[in-house]
Design an enzyme around this catalytic site. Structure first.
Site, PDB file in Angstrom:
ATOM      1  N   LEU A 164      -3.722   8.111   3.675  1.00  0.00           N
ATOM      2  CA  LEU A 164      -2.392   7.558   3.423  1.00  0.00           C
ATOM      3  C   LEU A 164      -1.824   8.146   2.122  1.00  0.00           C
ATOM      4  CD1 LEU A 164      -0.167   5.507   4.244  1.00  0.00           C
ATOM      5  CD2 LEU A 164      -1.346   3.800   2.864  1.00  0.00           C
ATOM      6  N   SER A 189       1.291   4.527  -4.929  1.00  0.00           N
ATOM      7  CA  SER A 189       1.733   3.145  -4.722  1.00  0.00           C
ATOM      8  C   SER A 189       2.891   3.054  -3.738  1.00  0.00           C
ATOM      9  CB  SER A 189       2.157   2.525  -6.061  1.00  0.00           C
ATOM     10  OG  SER A 189       1.072   2.492  -6.942  1.00  0.00           O
ATOM     11  N   ALA A 208      -8.937  -4.012   4.806  1.00  0.00           N
ATOM     12  CA  ALA A 208      -9.830  -3.419   3.794  1.00  0.00           C
ATOM     13  C   ALA A 208      -9.779  -4.215   2.493  1.00  0.00           C
ATOM     14  CB  ALA A 208      -9.444  -1.971   3.549  1.00  0.00           C
ATOM     15  N   GLU A 249      -6.622   0.770  -2.872  1.00  0.00           N
ATOM     16  CA  GLU A 249      -6.187  -0.321  -1.975  1.00  0.00           C
ATOM     17  C   GLU A 249      -5.073  -1.146  -2.613  1.00  0.00           C
ATOM     18  OE1 GLU A 249      -6.992  -0.896   1.029  1.00  0.00           O
ATOM     19  OE2 GLU A 249      -8.900   0.124   1.354  1.00  0.00           O
TER      20      GLU A 249
HETATM   21  P1  TGC Z   1       8.131  -2.596   2.540  1.00  0.00           P
HETATM   22  O1  TGC Z   1       9.538  -2.130   2.774  1.00  0.00           O
HETATM   23  O2  TGC Z   1       7.895  -3.881   1.828  1.00  0.00           O
HETATM   24  O3  TGC Z   1       7.360  -2.663   3.935  1.00  0.00           O
HETATM   25  C1  TGC Z   1       7.471  -1.659   4.924  1.00  0.00           C
HETATM   26  C2  TGC Z   1       7.013  -2.265   6.235  1.00  0.00           C
HETATM   27  O4  TGC Z   1       5.626  -2.591   6.136  1.00  0.00           O
HETATM   28  C3  TGC Z   1       5.457  -4.014   6.315  1.00  0.00           C
HETATM   29  N1  TGC Z   1       4.413  -4.439   5.379  1.00  0.00           N
HETATM   30  C4  TGC Z   1       3.280  -4.997   5.779  1.00  0.00           C
HETATM   31  N2  TGC Z   1       2.821  -5.308   6.993  1.00  0.00           N
HETATM   32  C5  TGC Z   1       1.607  -5.865   7.079  1.00  0.00           C
HETATM   33  N3  TGC Z   1       0.840  -6.096   5.984  1.00  0.00           N
HETATM   34  C6  TGC Z   1       1.271  -5.796   4.744  1.00  0.00           C
HETATM   35  N4  TGC Z   1       0.478  -6.013   3.691  1.00  0.00           N
HETATM   36  C7  TGC Z   1       2.543  -5.213   4.591  1.00  0.00           C
HETATM   37  N5  TGC Z   1       3.267  -4.762   3.544  1.00  0.00           N
HETATM   38  C8  TGC Z   1       4.407  -4.293   4.034  1.00  0.00           C
HETATM   39  C9  TGC Z   1       6.794  -4.613   6.020  1.00  0.00           C
HETATM   40  O5  TGC Z   1       6.942  -5.867   6.642  1.00  0.00           O
HETATM   41  C10 TGC Z   1       7.718  -3.579   6.588  1.00  0.00           C
HETATM   42  O6  TGC Z   1       7.683  -3.710   7.993  1.00  0.00           O
HETATM   43  P2  TGC Z   1       9.025  -3.437   8.885  1.00  0.00           P
HETATM   44  O7  TGC Z   1       8.593  -3.730  10.277  1.00  0.00           O
HETATM   45  O8  TGC Z   1      10.047  -4.360   8.335  1.00  0.00           O
HETATM   46  O9  TGC Z   1       9.367  -2.000   8.628  1.00  0.00           O
HETATM   47  O10 TGC Z   1       7.346  -1.422   1.818  1.00  0.00           O
HETATM   48  P3  TGC Z   1       7.603  -0.716   0.430  1.00  0.00           P
HETATM   49  O11 TGC Z   1       7.836   0.723   0.738  1.00  0.00           O
HETATM   50  O12 TGC Z   1       8.639  -1.457  -0.377  1.00  0.00           O
HETATM   51  O13 TGC Z   1       6.172  -0.869  -0.290  1.00  0.00           O
HETATM   52  C11 TGC Z   1       5.649  -2.117  -0.574  1.00  0.00           C
HETATM   53  C12 TGC Z   1       4.275  -2.012  -1.312  1.00  0.00           C
HETATM   54  C13 TGC Z   1       4.453  -1.372  -2.666  1.00  0.00           C
HETATM   55  C14 TGC Z   1       3.796  -3.425  -1.495  1.00  0.00           C
HETATM   56  C15 TGC Z   1       3.205  -1.323  -0.493  1.00  0.00           C
HETATM   57  O14 TGC Z   1       3.620  -0.158   0.037  1.00  0.00           O
HETATM   58  C16 TGC Z   1       1.862  -1.192  -1.158  1.00  0.00           C
HETATM   59  O15 TGC Z   1       1.024  -2.064  -0.956  1.00  0.00           O
HETATM   60  N6  TGC Z   1       1.523  -0.102  -1.939  1.00  0.00           N
HETATM   61  C17 TGC Z   1       0.151   0.150  -2.361  1.00  0.00           C
HETATM   62  C18 TGC Z   1      -0.408   1.323  -1.576  1.00  0.00           C
HETATM   63  C19 TGC Z   1      -1.858   1.178  -1.254  1.00  0.00           C
HETATM   64  O16 TGC Z   1      -2.438   0.087  -1.265  1.00  0.00           O
HETATM   65  N7  TGC Z   1      -2.512   2.269  -0.884  1.00  0.00           N
HETATM   66  C20 TGC Z   1      -3.870   2.227  -0.485  1.00  0.00           C
HETATM   67  C21 TGC Z   1      -4.287   3.548   0.126  1.00  0.00           C
HETATM   68  S1  TGC Z   1      -5.816   3.440   1.041  1.00  0.00           S
HETATM   69  C22 TGC Z   1      -7.000   3.263  -0.110  1.00  0.00           C
HETATM   70  O17 TGC Z   1      -6.792   3.113  -1.277  1.00  0.00           O
HETATM   71  C23 TGC Z   1      -8.385   3.287   0.423  1.00  0.00           C
HETATM   72  S2  TGC Z   1      -9.606   3.082  -0.758  1.00  0.00           S
HETATM   73  C24 TGC Z   1     -10.894   3.110   0.316  1.00  0.00           C
HETATM   74  C25 TGC Z   1     -12.211   2.744  -0.214  1.00  0.00           C
HETATM   75  O18 TGC Z   1     -12.933   3.671  -0.645  1.00  0.00           O
HETATM   76  O19 TGC Z   1     -12.612   1.554  -0.108  1.00  0.00           O
HETATM   77  P1  FAD Z   2       0.525   5.566  -8.988  1.00  0.00           P
HETATM   78  O1  FAD Z   2       1.161   4.997  -7.779  1.00  0.00           O
HETATM   79  O2  FAD Z   2       1.066   6.845  -9.541  1.00  0.00           O
HETATM   80  O3  FAD Z   2       0.546   4.441 -10.126  1.00  0.00           O
HETATM   81  C1  FAD Z   2       0.262   4.745 -11.496  1.00  0.00           C
HETATM   82  C2  FAD Z   2       0.481   3.478 -12.319  1.00  0.00           C
HETATM   83  O4  FAD Z   2       1.859   3.038 -12.192  1.00  0.00           O
HETATM   84  C3  FAD Z   2      -0.383   2.298 -11.855  1.00  0.00           C
HETATM   85  O5  FAD Z   2      -0.785   1.559 -12.958  1.00  0.00           O
HETATM   86  C4  FAD Z   2       0.562   1.469 -10.993  1.00  0.00           C
HETATM   87  O6  FAD Z   2       0.219   0.101 -10.958  1.00  0.00           O
HETATM   88  C5  FAD Z   2       1.900   1.700 -11.699  1.00  0.00           C
HETATM   89  N1  FAD Z   2       3.014   1.543 -10.764  1.00  0.00           N
HETATM   90  C6  FAD Z   2       3.335   2.326  -9.693  1.00  0.00           C
HETATM   91  N2  FAD Z   2       4.405   1.829  -9.067  1.00  0.00           N
HETATM   92  C7  FAD Z   2       4.774   0.714  -9.720  1.00  0.00           C
HETATM   93  C8  FAD Z   2       5.793  -0.260  -9.565  1.00  0.00           C
HETATM   94  N3  FAD Z   2       6.660  -0.196  -8.551  1.00  0.00           N
HETATM   95  N4  FAD Z   2       5.873  -1.263 -10.450  1.00  0.00           N
HETATM   96  C9  FAD Z   2       4.975  -1.378 -11.476  1.00  0.00           C
HETATM   97  N5  FAD Z   2       3.991  -0.496 -11.687  1.00  0.00           N
HETATM   98  C10 FAD Z   2       3.883   0.536 -10.820  1.00  0.00           C
HETATM   99  N6  FAD Z   2      -6.106   6.517  -0.638  1.00  0.00           N
HETATM  100  C11 FAD Z   2      -6.167   6.707   0.706  1.00  0.00           C
HETATM  101  O7  FAD Z   2      -5.144   6.827   1.387  1.00  0.00           O
HETATM  102  N7  FAD Z   2      -7.369   6.748   1.345  1.00  0.00           N
HETATM  103  C12 FAD Z   2      -8.552   6.625   0.688  1.00  0.00           C
HETATM  104  O8  FAD Z   2      -9.619   6.653   1.309  1.00  0.00           O
HETATM  105  C13 FAD Z   2      -8.503   6.458  -0.734  1.00  0.00           C
HETATM  106  N8  FAD Z   2      -9.659   6.408  -1.431  1.00  0.00           N
HETATM  107  C14 FAD Z   2      -9.614   6.384  -2.799  1.00  0.00           C
HETATM  108  C15 FAD Z   2     -10.814   6.509  -3.520  1.00  0.00           C
HETATM  109  C16 FAD Z   2     -10.782   6.540  -4.908  1.00  0.00           C
HETATM  110  C17 FAD Z   2     -12.051   6.729  -5.667  1.00  0.00           C
HETATM  111  C18 FAD Z   2      -9.553   6.377  -5.596  1.00  0.00           C
HETATM  112  C19 FAD Z   2      -9.521   6.353  -7.103  1.00  0.00           C
HETATM  113  C20 FAD Z   2      -8.377   6.267  -4.890  1.00  0.00           C
HETATM  114  C21 FAD Z   2      -8.380   6.290  -3.486  1.00  0.00           C
HETATM  115  N9  FAD Z   2      -7.201   6.252  -2.732  1.00  0.00           N
HETATM  116  C22 FAD Z   2      -7.235   6.407  -1.371  1.00  0.00           C
HETATM  117  C23 FAD Z   2      -5.909   6.285  -3.421  1.00  0.00           C
HETATM  118  C24 FAD Z   2      -5.456   4.941  -3.983  1.00  0.00           C
HETATM  119  O9  FAD Z   2      -5.049   4.070  -2.975  1.00  0.00           O
HETATM  120  C25 FAD Z   2      -4.322   5.214  -4.975  1.00  0.00           C
HETATM  121  O10 FAD Z   2      -4.909   5.829  -6.107  1.00  0.00           O
HETATM  122  C26 FAD Z   2      -3.580   3.961  -5.360  1.00  0.00           C
HETATM  123  O11 FAD Z   2      -2.848   3.432  -4.277  1.00  0.00           O
HETATM  124  C27 FAD Z   2      -2.618   4.191  -6.542  1.00  0.00           C
HETATM  125  O12 FAD Z   2      -1.866   5.355  -6.389  1.00  0.00           O
HETATM  126  P2  FAD Z   2      -1.793   6.446  -7.567  1.00  0.00           P
HETATM  127  O13 FAD Z   2      -3.169   6.715  -8.017  1.00  0.00           O
HETATM  128  O14 FAD Z   2      -0.967   7.576  -7.085  1.00  0.00           O
HETATM  129  O15 FAD Z   2      -1.066   5.708  -8.768  1.00  0.00           O
END
Ligand code: TGC
Ligand code: FAD
Length: 392
Positions: free
Chosen positions: A138, A145, A250, A371
């Protein structure tokens, strides 16, 4: 460190809320962690290497997609069981729990939830047994973020798509057999694709020099005109809510998992404080050390109660994404604070690999970012209680 003497803190008798099956699952995962992981994890961490043997063994243990139905080769358990498994694995190491959370919630879950029957039959049994390993793409170099702004794209070519773009920070990427990848179509709609490792134009270079999650492999997913057959597209989901639903699952597992890391640190600190003497008395007799230990067990207990209640709501199909965000944020912060306080109780010994604390602390620095970062989860709660999104 005698890790076999480990007992988890249970100050509020939360064990009374668990079934015999939950306790049996905990026992078997705990035994595996003690026997297979604890004796070697520090070395893998030092060498920045992934213990490959765990993949098959986690499959045998039932740790991959434990809540996916048995007809797909998984264990068909409830969500509290899933949480308990993550907790026990993370007592071993957050990187090992990562492997299980990615495989379960970010690869098996989307294939089960959004895939067709053919895709389920083709991939789920092999993922459940550990015959193949998955990754989830993703995050991109320019979009962490804010995944909704992703640049990775697919172009429709009739019977297939052409995929271009790059994902970054992807757990398991260099060693994964398949990756569930999120990309926008020509209309800007997010779609989910199953990319296989031998597809032409697909590479997955490793990210080196991490000081966190060193026993887990992280890398990129690079797509240069990769031909994706249409049967590899997940048919039953469109839009950003697809990957977000995977993240809910997750994040749920992480909120449980980090209690394992916290409990391991607490147990280590308590054991050490009772044995280590200064000024002719155990260091546990000093008020300031007791304050640290008492606060740790209080915070761990609160985290346990939050996770358990979240599990009950999830089992009932009632948990909200915002509740999961609150629990992930609270419990990761608790674990990190417990790790830091435990490290202090061990004095200089706390920085060595003889004890697990420093490794847990370094790992948790990733867990508090991936996450969804700590601050993003706070803003999700803010959005939920005010109705005003403060992300932009
Ligand atoms: P927004 O406009 O609020 O939402 C877009 C659409 O998504 C829906 N939605 C959700 N649906 C289900 N569960 C949720 N938690 C949802 N959050 C949003 C929403 O209802 C909408 O749907 P629709 O049908 O109306 O289009 O989205 P936004 O662009 O304003 O962003 C909101 C935000 C910042 C909260 C969100 O994008 C976010 O959580 N950002 C963080 C990104 C993140 O968590 N990345 C993780 C990557 S994976 C990873 O890190 C794996 S680590 C793996 C490991 O090693 O364990
Ligand atoms: P950024 O989004 O650039 O954020 C930088 C800083 O700005 C943070 O402190 C954040 O909180 C702040 N910030 C950003 N936006 C805002 C806002 N709107 N308001 C206030 N503060 C804000 N991703 C995957 O898709 N799949 C994986 O398997 C996966 N595995 C990972 C494994 C590891 C070890 C790590 C470190 C990351 C992994 N990720 C994965 C990515 C992870 O989900 C992202 O690092 C995370 O979502 C944050 O994105 P970024 O690092 O680009 O930080």
């Amino acid at each position: 460190m005698d890790y076999k003497s480990y007992t988890h803190p249970d100050y509020f008798n939360i064990d009374d809320l668990l079934t015999d099956e939950h306790k049996l699952i905990r026992k078997s995962v705990r035994e595996w962690v003690n026997r297979r992981l604890k004796p070697v994890i520090d070395e893998y961490n030092h060498e920045h290497k992934f213990p490959e043997f765990i993949v098959k063994e986690l499959g045998e243990l039932g740790a991959f997609g434990p809540y996916i139905p048995t007809k797909y080769g998984a264990a068909g358990l409830d969500f509290i069981s899933y949480g308990i498994i993550m907790q026990e694995l993370e007592r071993g190491d957050s990187g090992i729990r990562s492997v299980a959370s990615v495989q379960s919630s970010l690869v098996m879950y989307p294939i089960y939830e959004f895939g067709n029957e053919e895709q389920r039959q083709k991939y789920l049994p092999k993922l459940a047994s550990g015959e193949i390993l998955g990754a989830f793409g993703l995050t991109e170099p320019n979009h962490g973020s804010d995944p909704g702004s992703m640049e990775t794209k697919i172009i429709d070519k009739g019977n297939h798509y052409i995929l271009n773009g790059a994902k970054m920070w992807i757990t398991n990427a260099p060693i994964a057999d398949i990756a569930v990848v999120w990309a926008k179509d020509e209309a800007g709609v997010v779609r989910g694709l199953i990319v296989e490792k031998n597809m032409e134009g697909f590479t997955a270079p490793e990210t080196h020099n991490k000081w966190s999650l060193r026993a887990s492999v992280t890398g990129e997913l690079v797509f240069d005109n990769v031909k994706i057959p249409k049967e590899n597209v997940l048919p039953n989901i469109k839009g950003l809510k697809g990957p977000m639903m995977c993240l809910n699952s997750a994040r749920y597992g992480i909120a449980w998992g980090v209690i394992g890391a916290a409990s391991d640190c607490y147990h280590t600190a308590l054991t050490y404080a009772m044995e280590r003497k200064q000024f002719n008395v155990p260091i546990a007799s000093f008020q300031l050390n007791q304050k640290k230990l008492a606060e740790m067990v209080t915070e761990i207990t609160k985290a346990q109660l939050l996770a358990w209640r979240m599990g009950v709501l999830k089992n009932e199909g009632k948990v909200t994404p915002s509740q999961i965000s609150m629990c992930k944020r609270n419990n990761v912060e608790t674990a990190l604070k417990v790790a830091r306080e435990s490290r202090q109780i061990l004095g200089a010994m706390g920085i060595t690999g003889e004890y697990p604390i420093m490794r847990h602390m370094m790992n948790l620095e990733s867990v508090i970012t991936y996450e969804g970062t700590h601050d993003i989860h706070l803003l999700i709660t803010g959005f939920d209680i005010t109705g005003i999104a403060a992300f932009k």
